[in-house]
Design a protein around this motif. Structure first.
Motif, short mmCIF file in Angstrom:
data_model
loop_
_atom_site.label_atom_id
_atom_site.label_comp_id
_atom_site.label_asym_id
_atom_site.label_seq_id
_atom_site.Cartn_x
_atom_site.Cartn_y
_atom_site.Cartn_z
N GLN A 1 48.01 -52.33 -55.86
CA GLN A 1 46.40 -52.19 -56.53
C GLN A 1 46.38 -51.23 -57.91
OE1 GLN A 1 43.22 -51.83 -53.76
NE2 GLN A 1 44.89 -51.49 -52.26
N LEU B 1 44.77 -48.43 -58.82
CA LEU B 1 43.90 -47.33 -58.42
C LEU B 1 44.18 -46.23 -59.28
CD1 LEU B 1 44.84 -47.13 -54.51
CD2 LEU B 1 42.82 -48.11 -55.59
N ARG B 2 43.07 -45.57 -59.62
CA ARG B 2 42.91 -44.37 -60.65
C ARG B 2 42.84 -43.16 -59.78
NH1 ARG B 2 38.25 -46.75 -63.28
NH2 ARG B 2 39.10 -48.60 -64.02
N ASP C 1 39.92 -42.14 -57.01
CA ASP C 1 39.36 -43.13 -56.15
C ASP C 1 39.44 -42.68 -54.87
OD1 ASP C 1 38.74 -44.64 -58.35
OD2 ASP C 1 40.72 -46.28 -58.14
N VAL D 1 39.88 -44.09 -51.01
CA VAL D 1 40.31 -44.98 -50.17
C VAL D 1 40.55 -44.72 -48.64
CG1 VAL D 1 41.96 -45.92 -52.23
CG2 VAL D 1 42.97 -44.16 -50.52
N THR E 1 41.14 -39.14 -51.23
CA THR E 1 41.04 -39.40 -52.58
C THR E 1 42.48 -39.45 -53.49
OG1 THR E 1 39.24 -37.75 -52.48
CG2 THR E 1 40.22 -37.90 -54.54
N VAL E 2 42.64 -40.59 -54.11
CA VAL E 2 43.83 -40.79 -54.52
C VAL E 2 44.41 -39.61 -55.65
CG1 VAL E 2 45.07 -42.49 -56.07
CG2 VAL E 2 43.54 -43.16 -54.30
N THR F 1 50.09 -48.52 -53.04
CA THR F 1 48.79 -48.75 -53.25
C THR F 1 48.26 -50.13 -52.41
OG1 THR F 1 49.32 -49.84 -55.23
CG2 THR F 1 48.63 -47.63 -55.45
N GLN G 1 43.07 -49.21 -48.76
CA GLN G 1 41.99 -49.98 -49.09
C GLN G 1 40.82 -49.21 -49.89
OE1 GLN G 1 40.94 -50.90 -45.12
NE2 GLN G 1 41.90 -52.84 -44.89
N ARG G 2 40.44 -49.70 -51.07
CA ARG G 2 39.44 -49.08 -51.73
C ARG G 2 38.27 -48.87 -51.22
NH1 ARG G 2 39.45 -49.45 -58.02
NH2 ARG G 2 41.42 -50.32 -57.37
N ASN H 1 34.17 -48.65 -51.65
CA ASN H 1 33.27 -48.43 -52.39
C ASN H 1 32.04 -47.67 -51.83
OD1 ASN H 1 34.58 -50.43 -54.13
ND2 ASN H 1 33.64 -52.29 -52.86
#
Length: 115
Positions: free
Chosen positions: A37, A39-40, A43, A45, A78-79, A107, A111-112, A114
């Motif tokens: 994915q 991911l920044r 982000d 997760v 937190t990523v 990644t 799972q991100r 939201n």
């Protein structure tokens, strides 16, 4: 990845200074079906426990890692990108800011969340 793509990736990783073991981990994760994915850093997760546990080598991984995965089901992290030179070149492997052990995660196994 087919065989020629794998060879090409290994060669590229070697030229960029990525360690052999990290390149092999990337290939293994890529071949098992979980796509990386985008991911920044920062982000939010969750661990995809089902995806992580169905990996064929899961039971051979360290007990500390398995305990971490199993006790943090549903937790939000937190990523954070690892600062080591070899890991920075593969942006599909990240660390979690709240993890004191600094485990690295593919990644595709996250799972991100939201907000």
């Amino acid at each position: 990845m087919n065989r020629s793509q794998t060879r090409k990736f290994r060669s590229l990783a070697k030229r960029k200074g990525v360690s052999h073991s990290l390149a092999e981990m990337y290939i293994s994760m890529r071949n098992r079906g979980s796509a990386p994915q985008d991911l920044r850093e920062g982000d939010l997760v969750r661990l995809n426990i089902e995806q992580i546990m169905k990996h064929p080598d899961y039971l051979r991984l360290s007990k500390r890692y398995r305990d971490f995965v199993e006790t943090h089901a549903g937790d939000i992290f937190t990523v954070q990108y690892d600062r080591s030179a070899s890991v920075q070149k593969l942006n599909s492997v990240v660390a979690l800011k709240e993890d004191p052990d600094g485990w690295l995660f593919w990644t595709g196994d996250l799972q991100r969340v939201n907000e």
